[in-house]
Design an enzyme around this catalytic site. Sequence first.
Site, PDB file in Angstrom:
ATOM      1  N   HIS A 380      48.400  46.646  34.151  1.00 33.16           N
ATOM      2  CA  HIS A 380      46.764  46.653  34.870  1.00 33.16           C
ATOM      3  C   HIS A 380      46.096  47.299  34.794  1.00 33.16           C
ATOM      4  O   HIS A 380      45.968  48.269  34.007  1.00 33.16           O
ATOM      5  CB  HIS A 380      47.006  47.070  36.126  1.00 33.16           C
ATOM      6  CG  HIS A 380      45.846  46.953  37.231  1.00 33.16           C
ATOM      7  ND1 HIS A 380      45.679  47.308  37.909  1.00 33.16           N
ATOM      8  CD2 HIS A 380      45.879  46.142  37.996  1.00 33.16           C
ATOM      9  CE1 HIS A 380      44.910  47.350  39.091  1.00 33.16           C
ATOM     10  NE2 HIS A 380      45.001  45.353  38.772  1.00 33.16           N
ATOM     11  N   GLU A 382      41.979  45.967  35.373  1.00 33.31           N
ATOM     12  CA  GLU A 382      41.046  45.668  36.692  1.00 33.31           C
ATOM     13  C   GLU A 382      39.090  45.737  35.663  1.00 33.31           C
ATOM     14  O   GLU A 382      39.187  46.675  34.992  1.00 33.31           O
ATOM     15  CB  GLU A 382      40.879  46.401  38.131  1.00 33.31           C
ATOM     16  CG  GLU A 382      39.758  46.128  38.778  1.00 33.31           C
ATOM     17  CD  GLU A 382      39.953  44.738  39.307  1.00 33.31           C
ATOM     18  OE1 GLU A 382      40.685  44.161  39.781  1.00 33.31           O
ATOM     19  OE2 GLU A 382      38.957  43.806  39.031  1.00 33.31           O
ATOM     20  N   GLU A 451      42.442  37.214  42.071  1.00 33.46           N
ATOM     21  CA  GLU A 451      40.980  37.186  41.426  1.00 33.46           C
ATOM     22  C   GLU A 451      41.096  35.902  40.519  1.00 33.46           C
ATOM     23  O   GLU A 451      39.728  36.051  39.900  1.00 33.46           O
ATOM     24  CB  GLU A 451      40.032  37.933  41.561  1.00 33.46           C
ATOM     25  CG  GLU A 451      39.566  39.088  42.968  1.00 33.46           C
ATOM     26  CD  GLU A 451      41.708  39.817  42.511  1.00 33.46           C
ATOM     27  OE1 GLU A 451      41.414  40.438  41.255  1.00 33.46           O
ATOM     28  OE2 GLU A 451      42.010  40.031  42.793  1.00 33.46           O
ATOM     29  N   GLU A 469      47.185  35.254  41.520  1.00 32.34           N
ATOM     30  CA  GLU A 469      46.639  35.137  43.161  1.00 32.34           C
ATOM     31  C   GLU A 469      46.172  33.864  43.379  1.00 32.34           C
ATOM     32  O   GLU A 469      45.913  33.244  44.200  1.00 32.34           O
ATOM     33  CB  GLU A 469      46.451  36.617  43.383  1.00 32.34           C
ATOM     34  CG  GLU A 469      46.399  36.641  45.332  1.00 32.34           C
ATOM     35  CD  GLU A 469      45.448  38.227  45.280  1.00 32.34           C
ATOM     36  OE1 GLU A 469      46.145  39.047  45.922  1.00 32.34           O
ATOM     37  OE2 GLU A 469      44.312  38.422  45.067  1.00 32.34           O
ATOM     38  N   GLU A 475      47.692  41.667  50.871  1.00 33.18           N
ATOM     39  CA  GLU A 475      47.188  42.691  50.970  1.00 33.18           C
ATOM     40  C   GLU A 475      45.957  42.602  52.087  1.00 33.18           C
ATOM     41  O   GLU A 475      45.411  43.667  52.292  1.00 33.18           O
ATOM     42  CB  GLU A 475      46.080  42.586  49.210  1.00 33.18           C
ATOM     43  CG  GLU A 475      45.412  41.788  49.234  1.00 33.18           C
ATOM     44  CD  GLU A 475      44.535  41.630  47.578  1.00 33.18           C
ATOM     45  OE1 GLU A 475      44.822  42.265  46.747  1.00 33.18           O
ATOM     46  OE2 GLU A 475      43.141  41.009  47.795  1.00 33.18           O
TER      47      GLU A 475
END
Lengths: 669, 669
Positions: A380, A382, A451, A469, A475
């Site tokens: 992951h 971010e 995003e 997504e 979520e």
Amino acid sequence: MPAVLAMLATLLLVAVPARAADWQSVSSPDGRLQIQFGIEEGRAWYRAAFKGRPILDKSLLGFRFKEQAPLLDGLAIDKVARISADSEWQQPWGEVRLVHDRYRGLRAELRETGGAQRHFAIEFRVYDDGFGFRYELPRDGGMDRFVIMDEATEFAFAQNYRAWWIPAYRDNYSEYEYARSALSALSVVQTPLTLEGDGVAMAVHEAALVDYASMNLRTAKDNGKTLKADLSPWSNGDRVRGRAGLKTPWRVVMVADDAARLAESTIILNLNEPSRIADTRWIRPEKYIGIFWAMHIGRLSWNSGPELGATTERTKSYIDWAAANGIPAVLVEGWNVGWDVPEWWKNGRSRFRQAEANPDFDMPAIAAYAKAKGVSLIGHHETGGQVRDYLGQMEQAFDYYDRHGVRAIKLGYVGTRLDETEWPDGQYAVESFQKVVEAAARHRIAIFPHEPVKDTGLRRTWPNLMSREGARGQEYNGGSPDTGNSPDHTSILPFTRLLSGPLDYTPGVFAFDYRARRPINRVPSTLAHQLALYLILYSPVQMAVDLPENYEGKPAFQFIRDVPTDWETSRVIAGAIGDYVAIARRDRHGPDWYLGAITNGEARTLRLPLAFLDRGRRYRAEIYADGPGADWRSNPEAVVIRAQEVTAETVLDVALAPGGGQAIRFRPL
Amino acid sequence: MPAVLAMLATLLLVAVPARAADWQSVSSPDGRLQIQFGIEEGRAWYRAAFKGRPILDKSLLGFRFKEQAPLLDGLAIDKVARISADSEWQQPWGEVRLVHDRYRGLRAELRETGGAQRHFAIEFRVYDDGFGFRYELPRDGGMDRFVIMDEATEFAFAQNYRAWWIPAYRDNYSEYEYARSALSALSVVQTPLTLEGDGVAMAVHEAALVDYASMNLRTAKDNGKTLKADLSPWSNGDRVRGRAGLKTPWRVVMVADDAARLAESTIILNLNEPSRIADTRWIRPEKYIGIFWAMHIGRLSWNSGPELGATTERTKSYIDWAAANGIPAVLVEGWNVGWDVPEWWKNGRSRFRQAEANPDFDMPAIAAYAKAKGVSLIGHHETGGQVRDYLGQMEQAFDYYDRHGVRAIKLGYVGTRLDETEWPDGQYAVESFQKVVEAAARHRIAIFPHEPVKDTGLRRTWPNLMSREGARGQEYNGGSPDTGNSPDHTSILPFTRLLSGPLDYTPGVFAFDYRARRPINRVPSTLAHQLALYLILYSPVQMAVDLPENYEGKPAFQFIRDVPTDWETSRVIAGAIGDYVAIARRDRHGPDWYLGAITNGEARTLRLPLAFLDRGRRYRAEIYADGPGADWRSNPEAVVIRAQEVTAETVLDVALAPGGGQAIRFRPL
């Protein structure tokens, strides 16, 4: 203007030959979709008809630039080349294995009769399921470098169709629910924009967006039915900064008889370039669980401290559970340094250290443990929207994952502006995102960004770009932010957002008890609806989003174990946008079919013919249905599992509760 | 915040007595709707539940001012008075004759514990069909004059309901089609805002808007379910300029089990003041034809010259036709001086001379002719949005009409800003419009404004304010602008725009042949649908909009002759917003019932029980239905007329074509 448009709309039906001189016509291979391109009064136009009825009236083509004169007036046709193609290509993974790429088209070479006498081209490709066109900008007339200030491309629809849309120029791409209205009620919207009515279903989108700005659509002031391209600008107002010979993305109008056929369209994939990755065997469609939902429902945190989710111990326990329950992969969020709020970034530098684990997370030990258990890790990143910073860390971060055998990364761009200045769908976003995709491919790493820049079919060219997504995902039902999605949402997505590509929605909520902690959050869905989403919302990577303990002792979890993530073929069996949808898919690696059906907040029964099954073959249908009294508002967990024998002749009555669904596996007997 | 909201939502259900100290509760007479008002941490809040389930969580009340301190914090309750009422009042005209005004309420007197120690009050009234509240602003603490910069009123909805809305801050009020989306997808919208889902249908609107700014609703940033008041500002940013003791309009949440019941609500009327006009006999509900549609479809013009519509000869011929065909009134547009485009106004002065006929229009002769024929004239004032200019001409213009026996005026405010500076729904618009209403009443003249301030039930206080457009009316199907309304539009209006009051939509198109002249215009409706609109879209003044010659020899015109415009009672028999609606009404002056049913673009059959008819009585049903092959797209004019005998026990199968409708007159046998 109305009168002129009107006359042409009529001529389109009756008088085409008479105007062949200045109007070139090209039809789809099946002859039902007809495009005309022409020059009138020095301007370039196109129009379109479907089944003999106009769908687009005369629509303008052209550009305005910052320095150079507009490419709009005084145009003439140098020559028109006819093109056609008929081939088939195979997806390394996908909702269908084989894609039929068949179109007829024309390529018009144009020149300015005055001014700089520039030359440029427009190419149209007309498929049975829609048409696309793109511009090839001049190499002459001082166009070695230019700034596009306005793309004049119009879509002058012939009717005030019903439209399904999301406003443009908000925050992260598409993280809103869709609005439905008459076309005339739009202002400026994102694509895909879906339209229906008058015997046709359509969507306006684009294909192969790699070095350009995203196209939004704005209503032309004087006519509620005419939309024009509105390119997401740079922060200084430039729309696109280009070089000689730039080819724009394809402007695409998907066209079908109804919404169900629209949802089966492959034109977006066909208008992208073939794969640039030779060996794609390392790119694996798969299911995964993860340390993720517990944060959204407020049990754990991404931050360091006692509530930290990403600990060595917890990750190992997730790996154990995955291995024991036939789930091949585990995602971990919040494992690296930098998550502690309030400060994700400072002075344009991200706090996220993408190659540095937090003290509670022993990456080498976890990687070895996962390998020993035969479970793959999903990493992951971010970025917090700090793109410059991320591009700087990227190579090192991919190396780090490479070393630990991580072959897939979930990628986050939380934030309303990239580097706090640029739109997340402008040229800056598109080009920097493309750098990430290509770098990941070099490192043999697959990505599924949240995003993201909107999907325009790039997975064909870069199959390591697996899913996105770019929607209001599950979520939002978990408390981030605290408004759940509406019961209509999942019945709208297959006909809107999913037209652009796979969606990492993260289905699979089994336990609604988190409402004791976040009572105003609701998953507007029954448990059977959650199972059906594995068929309804296509993605090659599908999460089982709930906490492992919430699957324990739940017979319905068997469906999640069984359901594939890679398909031989797919059929949309029934669908009404925002009301209900049913989709059947055949396993790419076996003879089994699967079917998912969902409804919105209204209970209903769908009569579904199983004609997709092999003729003369008997199947055992393993049915996961809403249980007695099931209702998303009061009794979401009621589910019944039963089996029955069926054939291709069977017509199944599929009863759906409010917010309900049904999931079925068909095994040949 | 989410957790707090949630806890309170729960308490609302179980723990009310325990918090009685700071939360006062009041329920509707039928006990199904419960409101709580309270002070917490010095702030004033309310919340609401329907059928035991929260519909509004804790919602803030208060104000921010330009000079004075906010009226928001440090508040305490001085005293709370309980109020209740149960009465019945009669409308001079309306969709129902008798209105039941029954509520329970509370009036809370509040004070600031610090600062200027100001005193003010909030009154709640809870009806079976919704609740309203209004503020009474301070008379003390230097509040003799003040400017409201923000009304803090919140509507914190408990669910992400489905919403039907029109964006605020566009041009003329409400001349857009409605969008449907999840509540969480809104930005800033007009009222009425209609919501449905989770077993409830609601609408947020206001009542008695006379000296304040219109209330729009804006989504609160951090929570997609919380809306707050957003008052249309003056051009300098002031929201409302007020004096000591100002009473705000009522903030109203209409609440019902479903959309059909919502459409029957009378709360907006009940929250307005009784009539200020003693003798209302001169105010006549009536049907009219007019010199109007011919301009919209491009045959005639409002301008002087050969295409001028308003000539003496043509007006007399319309009067003849009205007299011969049982239509009591004739409207004439473009009769006065000032219509010649491009210049409707210059230097803030309108070109319109409201008391001066154009040379081709002999008002005295026409007025005498109309009188002799027993036909009344409906006058027309177009202000072009030049309000100051119109207020200056108004008295003289009303005198002029008075002299010529004109008792009703259609009033136009075409233009995006009043006097080119002010919003058409801000305080300036509201107050200047109120001056017109009251002046017209003094002259015993009824008005039905187009491009009006939105309706908030003022017709109760000023019954000469009969109807408004304030919507995308039929004119949009005629070419002004050239985008027709969508097939959904008329099935949405009864549940949205019409919640605010009567709508002068101008139904009755019989001939679609104008499409030869304006081919891209469509009336998305069959002929039978047009007849049904006289029941579906309530107005005390109903136009037969088509050209008289288009009614000649059409048996279906009999229904327009027959259908009343004033009703004893009305029932919404069936309805799904945007899909279909069926409404039955009983003639105020006879025993006959009438029924109208329409669908959107989809064909469907409604099963309608006729339980509204008198029990044990036999009726002859005169049915105007879609004919074989009727379809708004291809065959809008196919209509069949038949009769059958029915009783209150009959369940009628009402088959509707795409864009179709059905209209029925029931006569007792």
